[in-house]
Design an enzyme around this catalytic site. Structure first.
Site, PDB file in Angstrom:
ATOM      1  N   PRO A   1       0.816  -1.221   0.000  1.00  0.00           N
ATOM      2  CA  PRO A   1       0.000   0.000   0.000  1.00  0.00           C
ATOM      3  C   PRO A   1       0.847   1.267   0.000  1.00  0.00           C
ATOM      4  O   PRO A   1       2.079   1.209  -0.001  1.00  0.00           O
ATOM      5  CB  PRO A   1      -0.785  -0.138   1.301  1.00  0.00           C
ATOM      6  CG  PRO A   1       0.149  -0.847   2.218  1.00  0.00           C
ATOM      7  CD  PRO A   1       1.006  -1.744   1.372  1.00  0.00           C
ATOM      8  N   TRP A   2       0.170   2.413   0.067  1.00  0.00           N
ATOM      9  CA  TRP A   2       0.845   3.702  -0.079  1.00  0.00           C
ATOM     10  C   TRP A   2       1.268   4.299   1.249  1.00  0.00           C
ATOM     11  O   TRP A   2       1.996   5.268   1.280  1.00  0.00           O
ATOM     12  CB  TRP A   2      -0.089   4.692  -0.796  1.00  0.00           C
ATOM     13  CG  TRP A   2      -1.481   4.673  -0.230  1.00  0.00           C
ATOM     14  CD1 TRP A   2      -2.549   3.992  -0.764  1.00  0.00           C
ATOM     15  CD2 TRP A   2      -1.956   5.284   0.966  1.00  0.00           C
ATOM     16  NE1 TRP A   2      -3.650   4.140   0.038  1.00  0.00           N
ATOM     17  CE2 TRP A   2      -3.319   4.941   1.119  1.00  0.00           C
ATOM     18  CE3 TRP A   2      -1.375   6.096   1.944  1.00  0.00           C
ATOM     19  CZ2 TRP A   2      -4.094   5.363   2.182  1.00  0.00           C
ATOM     20  CZ3 TRP A   2      -2.147   6.526   3.008  1.00  0.00           C
ATOM     21  CH2 TRP A   2      -3.489   6.158   3.125  1.00  0.00           C
TER      22      TRP A   2
ATOM     23  N   GLU B   1      -1.152  -9.129   5.090  1.00  0.00           N
ATOM     24  CA  GLU B   1      -1.168  -8.183   6.213  1.00  0.00           C
ATOM     25  C   GLU B   1      -2.262  -7.170   5.913  1.00  0.00           C
ATOM     26  O   GLU B   1      -2.162  -6.415   4.936  1.00  0.00           O
ATOM     27  CB  GLU B   1       0.181  -7.461   6.341  1.00  0.00           C
ATOM     28  CG  GLU B   1       1.314  -8.328   6.816  1.00  0.00           C
ATOM     29  CD  GLU B   1       1.181  -8.761   8.269  1.00  0.00           C
ATOM     30  OE1 GLU B   1       0.196  -8.374   8.933  1.00  0.00           O
ATOM     31  OE2 GLU B   1       2.066  -9.492   8.732  1.00  0.00           O
ATOM     32  N   LEU B   2      -3.307  -7.141   6.751  1.00  0.00           N
ATOM     33  CA  LEU B   2      -4.504  -6.380   6.375  1.00  0.00           C
ATOM     34  C   LEU B   2      -4.836  -5.274   7.378  1.00  0.00           C
ATOM     35  O   LEU B   2      -3.992  -4.887   8.167  1.00  0.00           O
ATOM     36  CB  LEU B   2      -5.665  -7.374   6.217  1.00  0.00           C
ATOM     37  CG  LEU B   2      -5.340  -8.606   5.343  1.00  0.00           C
ATOM     38  CD1 LEU B   2      -6.491  -9.578   5.305  1.00  0.00           C
ATOM     39  CD2 LEU B   2      -4.925  -8.191   3.940  1.00  0.00           C
TER      40      LEU B   2
ATOM     41  N   CYS C   1      -1.445   1.174   9.894  1.00  0.00           N
ATOM     42  CA  CYS C   1      -2.342   0.036  10.138  1.00  0.00           C
ATOM     43  C   CYS C   1      -2.494  -0.216  11.628  1.00  0.00           C
ATOM     44  O   CYS C   1      -3.520  -0.719  12.074  1.00  0.00           O
ATOM     45  CB  CYS C   1      -1.844  -1.202   9.413  1.00  0.00           C
ATOM     46  SG  CYS C   1      -0.125  -1.574   9.759  1.00  0.00           S
TER      47      CYS C   1
ATOM     48  N   LYS D   1       4.385  -4.833  -7.349  1.00  0.00           N
ATOM     49  CA  LYS D   1       3.427  -3.860  -7.891  1.00  0.00           C
ATOM     50  C   LYS D   1       3.160  -2.875  -6.770  1.00  0.00           C
ATOM     51  O   LYS D   1       2.486  -3.181  -5.795  1.00  0.00           O
ATOM     52  CB  LYS D   1       2.132  -4.562  -8.309  1.00  0.00           C
ATOM     53  CG  LYS D   1       1.338  -3.899  -9.385  1.00  0.00           C
ATOM     54  CD  LYS D   1       0.413  -2.776  -9.091  1.00  0.00           C
ATOM     55  CE  LYS D   1      -0.513  -2.632  -7.955  1.00  0.00           C
ATOM     56  NZ  LYS D   1      -0.842  -1.196  -7.750  1.00  0.00           N
ATOM     57  N   PRO D   2       3.719  -1.660  -6.867  1.00  0.00           N
ATOM     58  CA  PRO D   2       3.493  -0.696  -5.783  1.00  0.00           C
ATOM     59  C   PRO D   2       2.075  -0.155  -5.827  1.00  0.00           C
ATOM     60  O   PRO D   2       1.382  -0.294  -6.839  1.00  0.00           O
ATOM     61  CB  PRO D   2       4.494   0.416  -6.098  1.00  0.00           C
ATOM     62  CG  PRO D   2       4.768   0.309  -7.560  1.00  0.00           C
ATOM     63  CD  PRO D   2       4.541  -1.121  -7.955  1.00  0.00           C
TER      64      PRO D   2
ATOM     65  N   GLU E   1     -12.384   0.168  10.358  1.00  0.00           N
ATOM     66  CA  GLU E   1     -11.123   0.907  10.268  1.00  0.00           C
ATOM     67  C   GLU E   1     -11.389   2.332   9.783  1.00  0.00           C
ATOM     68  O   GLU E   1     -12.169   2.547   8.858  1.00  0.00           O
ATOM     69  CB  GLU E   1     -10.187   0.197   9.280  1.00  0.00           C
ATOM     70  CG  GLU E   1      -8.826   0.831   9.226  1.00  0.00           C
ATOM     71  CD  GLU E   1      -7.856   0.055   8.329  1.00  0.00           C
ATOM     72  OE1 GLU E   1      -8.204  -0.198   7.156  1.00  0.00           O
ATOM     73  OE2 GLU E   1      -6.765  -0.297   8.796  1.00  0.00           O
TER      74      GLU E   1
ATOM     75  N   SER F   1      -5.801  -3.390   2.376  1.00  0.00           N
ATOM     76  CA  SER F   1      -7.089  -3.427   3.086  1.00  0.00           C
ATOM     77  C   SER F   1      -7.585  -4.859   3.255  1.00  0.00           C
ATOM     78  O   SER F   1      -7.270  -5.749   2.453  1.00  0.00           O
ATOM     79  CB  SER F   1      -8.118  -2.614   2.303  1.00  0.00           C
ATOM     80  OG  SER F   1      -8.272  -3.177   1.020  1.00  0.00           O
TER      81      SER F   1
HETATM   82  P1  NDP Z   1      -5.591  -1.489  -0.891  1.00  0.00           P
HETATM   83  O1  NDP Z   1      -6.058  -2.792  -0.380  1.00  0.00           O
HETATM   84  O2  NDP Z   1      -6.566  -0.661  -1.641  1.00  0.00           O
HETATM   85  O3  NDP Z   1      -4.329  -1.691  -1.868  1.00  0.00           O
HETATM   86  C1  NDP Z   1      -3.129  -2.294  -1.491  1.00  0.00           C
HETATM   87  C2  NDP Z   1      -2.339  -2.694  -2.726  1.00  0.00           C
HETATM   88  O4  NDP Z   1      -3.040  -3.687  -3.465  1.00  0.00           O
HETATM   89  C3  NDP Z   1      -2.119  -1.554  -3.715  1.00  0.00           C
HETATM   90  O5  NDP Z   1      -0.891  -1.766  -4.355  1.00  0.00           O
HETATM   91  C4  NDP Z   1      -3.263  -1.725  -4.686  1.00  0.00           C
HETATM   92  O6  NDP Z   1      -3.026  -1.151  -5.946  1.00  0.00           O
HETATM   93  C5  NDP Z   1      -3.310  -3.238  -4.783  1.00  0.00           C
HETATM   94  N1  NDP Z   1      -4.614  -3.761  -5.183  1.00  0.00           N
HETATM   95  C6  NDP Z   1      -5.821  -3.159  -5.083  1.00  0.00           C
HETATM   96  N2  NDP Z   1      -6.789  -3.986  -5.569  1.00  0.00           N
HETATM   97  C7  NDP Z   1      -6.176  -5.108  -5.993  1.00  0.00           C
HETATM   98  C8  NDP Z   1      -6.612  -6.318  -6.592  1.00  0.00           C
HETATM   99  N3  NDP Z   1      -7.899  -6.532  -6.843  1.00  0.00           N
HETATM  100  N4  NDP Z   1      -5.700  -7.260  -6.890  1.00  0.00           N
HETATM  101  C9  NDP Z   1      -4.398  -7.063  -6.619  1.00  0.00           C
HETATM  102  N5  NDP Z   1      -3.906  -5.930  -6.061  1.00  0.00           N
HETATM  103  C10 NDP Z   1      -4.785  -4.976  -5.738  1.00  0.00           C
HETATM  104  O7  NDP Z   1      -5.000  -0.710   0.360  1.00  0.00           O
HETATM  105  P2  NDP Z   1      -4.488   0.783   0.458  1.00  0.00           P
HETATM  106  O8  NDP Z   1      -3.390   0.997  -0.536  1.00  0.00           O
HETATM  107  O9  NDP Z   1      -5.636   1.719   0.451  1.00  0.00           O
HETATM  108  O10 NDP Z   1      -3.800   0.763   1.923  1.00  0.00           O
HETATM  109  C11 NDP Z   1      -4.468   0.988   3.103  1.00  0.00           C
HETATM  110  C12 NDP Z   1      -4.813  -0.324   3.799  1.00  0.00           C
HETATM  111  O11 NDP Z   1      -3.642  -1.089   4.059  1.00  0.00           O
HETATM  112  C13 NDP Z   1      -5.451  -0.117   5.157  1.00  0.00           C
HETATM  113  O12 NDP Z   1      -6.569  -0.957   5.280  1.00  0.00           O
HETATM  114  C14 NDP Z   1      -4.364  -0.519   6.139  1.00  0.00           C
HETATM  115  O13 NDP Z   1      -4.836  -0.961   7.378  1.00  0.00           O
HETATM  116  C15 NDP Z   1      -3.687  -1.602   5.389  1.00  0.00           C
HETATM  117  N6  NDP Z   1      -2.342  -1.800   5.915  1.00  0.00           N
HETATM  118  C16 NDP Z   1      -2.052  -2.936   6.626  1.00  0.00           C
HETATM  119  C17 NDP Z   1      -0.806  -3.109   7.201  1.00  0.00           C
HETATM  120  C18 NDP Z   1      -0.439  -4.345   7.976  1.00  0.00           C
HETATM  121  O14 NDP Z   1       0.758  -4.585   8.175  1.00  0.00           O
HETATM  122  N7  NDP Z   1      -1.371  -5.142   8.452  1.00  0.00           N
HETATM  123  C19 NDP Z   1       0.219  -2.074   7.093  1.00  0.00           C
HETATM  124  C20 NDP Z   1      -0.207  -0.921   6.340  1.00  0.00           C
HETATM  125  C21 NDP Z   1      -1.426  -0.809   5.767  1.00  0.00           C
HETATM  126  P3  NDP Z   1      -3.641   0.306  -6.317  1.00  0.00           P
HETATM  127  O15 NDP Z   1      -2.929   1.282  -5.470  1.00  0.00           O
HETATM  128  O16 NDP Z   1      -3.314   0.457  -7.744  1.00  0.00           O
HETATM  129  O17 NDP Z   1      -5.109   0.242  -6.028  1.00  0.00           O
END
Ligand code: NDP
Length: 520
Positions: free
Chosen positions: A179-180, A278-279, A312, A204-205, A410, A257
């Site tokens: 994620p970002w 990791e969600l 997270c 894939k970032p 969340e 997520s």
């Molecule tokens: P997302 O789930 O929207 O995206 C995460 C990554 O997956 C991005 O690179 C995204 O690409 C990609 N992605 C999105 N949809 C798909 C798909 N259908 N198939 C494959 N890859 C996909 O999360 P966010 O980027 O919005 O990050 C925030 C979330 O991350 C929060 O829920 C947070 O809690 C969680 N998180 C968990 C952590 C942990 O260690 N447990 C740590 C940090 C964050 P794209 O950007 O192009 O959509």
């Protein structure tokens, strides 16, 4: 060749790359790199699909655009990772570890570039980003060394004259999706142990932090053999899903997520492909009556507003003992309203903008719904006056309860909702009332409360009096809706290896249970 000479020889990257990839003349050096290229098979190339725009969270204006990878480019990256993996795994551990140390050193060299671009893309204060860059360099160094000393084991045999080798082997090619919010750190949590144990990766970032990852790609290009690390950009739905479903990715390592993680988990279950997930989280904090309310307030404000609440493991809900509720809330409000929210490159800034409008709207909706249900906003709750970009005021909310989305789902933003409790049973029950299981913190000097916290709240990490701190040597990760694996520590390395068993009878000798000549 004597081992030391061979090792020294392999320090020469050209030789190392040639041995691994069998290709001369394709050694990237970061020079004459075209604008924003992807890293595929050790070479930089522009994406050939549609470009996408990356916005600056501090201004809402475009920073740059990047051309996404086409399906053919994704295939090429995976094929390169497959080719490179065999040779990367075949390197001796000292050889592989030497390359990992190179990665670490190169990250330190590029520290300012990396901190600069990650600040632009995430909006998190620059001074903090400098620390995170050091941390990822440390991670590559840690796993370079851990992989040198941590192998498999020998299990007791059925009979004498046998060896039972329990071998830890890499999975192969890891599709890595991050994620970002911490684009470098969360990537390193996965890529450092994956590489150290002989896997190769296709990353894939997150679309919003692609530029940061492409700068990091230059580090990998300069230090690892072609194909060992590939970076392809594009949306999750296209490039991400292609990697998840790809027949030649052997594991999907995803941080993001819960919603997307569950979708990926379902796809991988049908393919019998292992996942490393990791969600999201909804971490509670319990403030007991045996601590200094002022100090606990300071800790909680830090844990809730760090990175504008987009961590997270942010503290997303707080339960405070009734006897210290008033002074605690008063101090929290004082501290939260005094936080310096501002421009990420300004050295006095403590909190930057949120990353995107989508996230900010979600936060505002949760707060509005809580207010409609009787909650009271004591400070914040609005878009920062006069700001552009995605700024939101640090917000403190009271009179909340578990019927509100703000206390159940969340939030991922700068909001700190506070409830009160009367006794320990109530506090633990409230903290445990969630489908998530990432982390929990408690503030107490009573050992039995610490025991109850880790026994009664199902989370991967319990922090006591020191929230949201990563210890690179200890495992981190979620349970239930927050994930299925551990990162960091030895466990973080084991997660990228599968266990295999070699049952070895030293000699071929007759066994009484084999079919005999008489055909019994
Ligand atoms: P997302 O789930 O929207 O995206 C995460 C990554 O997956 C991005 O690179 C995204 O690409 C990609 N992605 C999105 N949809 C798909 C798909 N259908 N198939 C494959 N890859 C996909 O999360 P966010 O980027 O919005 O990050 C925030 C979330 O991350 C929060 O829920 C947070 O809690 C969680 N998180 C968990 C952590 C942990 O260690 N447990 C740590 C940090 C964050 P794209 O950007 O192009 O959509």
């Amino acid at each position: 060749m004597p081992p030391l000479d061979r090792w020294l020889c392999l320090q020469n990257r050209r030789v190392l790359r040639r041995e691994v990839a069998g290709k001369e003349g394709r050694i990237p050096n970061g020079e004459n790199v075209p604008d924003r290229p992807l890293l595929i098979d050790g070479a930089f190339e522009l994406g050939s699909a549609e470009p996408f725009v990356i916005l600056d969270p501090a201004t809402g204006q475009p920073i740059d655009s990047v051309a996404a990878a086409s399906p053919d480019q994704v295939d090429t990256a995976v094929a390169a990772a497959v080719r490179a993996q065999t040779a990367w795994q075949a390197l001796s551990q000292p050889e592989r570890s030497a390359a990992m140390h190179d990665v670490s050193a190169e990250i330190r060299k590029r520290k300012n570039d990396l901190a600069d671009i990650v600040t632009k893309e995430t909006g998190r204060p620059y001074v903090r980003n400098l620390l995170y860059v050091d941390m990822i360099a440390d991670l590559f160094r840690q796993y370079a060394e851990l992989a040198r000393v941590h192998g498999g084991r020998i299990a007791p045999s059925n009979e004498s004259g046998q060896l039972s080798l329990v071998v830890r082997a890499p999975y192969g090619v890891i599709a890595t999706l991050v994620p970002w919010n911490y684009p470098l750190l969360l990537l390193a949590f996965k890529v450092a142990p994956a590489l150290a144990t002989g896997n190769t990766v296709v990353i894939k970032p997150a679309s919003e932090t692609t530029l940061t990852t492409l700068v990091l790609a230059e580090v990998f290009a300069a230090t690892t053999p072609p194909g060992v690390v590939n970076v392809v950009a594009g949306s999750g739905r296209t490039v991400g899903e292609q990697l998840v479903r790809h027949p030649h990715t052997d594991m999907v390592a995803f941080t993001g997520s819960t919603e997307v993680g569950a979708e990926i988990g379902a796809i991988c279950a049908r393919l019998a492909k292992p996942t490393h997930l990791e969600l999201g989280g909804k971490d509670p904090a319990i403030v007991f009556d045996d601590v200094d309310a002022d100090l606990a307030a300071k800790a909680v404000v830090w844990a809730s507003f760090l990175n504008a609440g987009q961590v997270c493991t942010s503290t997303e809900r707080v339960y405070v003992h009734g006897s210290i509720y008033d002074p605690f809330v008063e101090r929290v409000v004082e501290l939260a309203s005094g936080l310096r929210v501002g421009e990420p490159f300004d050295p006095v800034t403590q909190i930057g903008p949120m990353r995107n409008e989508r996230g900010r709207s979600k936060v505002l909706e949760q707060v509005a719904a809580a207010e409609a249900g009787g909650a009271k906003v004591l400070t914040g709750g609005a878009i920062l006056e006069g700001s552009s970009g995605f700024y939101l005021e640090p917000t403190v909310v009271v009179d909340v309860d578990h019927s509100m989305e703000l206390m159940r789902e969340e939030t991922f933003g700068p909001v700190l909702p506070i409830m009160t409790f009367d006794d320990d049973d109530e506090a633990f029950a409230l903290a445990a009332d969630t489908p998530y299981g990432l982390g929990a913190s408690c503030y107490t000097h009573t050992p039995d409360r610490v025991r109850r916290a880790y026994e009664e709240i199902t989370v991967g990490t319990v922090w006591v009096n020191d929230p949201v701190v990563d210890n690179l040597a200890a495992p981190f990760g979620g349970m239930r809706a927050s994930g299925n694996v551990r990162e960091l520590g030895l466990e973080g390395m084991e997660a990228f290896t599968s266990t295999r068993h070699v049952h070895w009878n030293m000699r071929l000798e007759d066994k009484p249970w084999w079919y005999g000549d008489e055909g019994d």
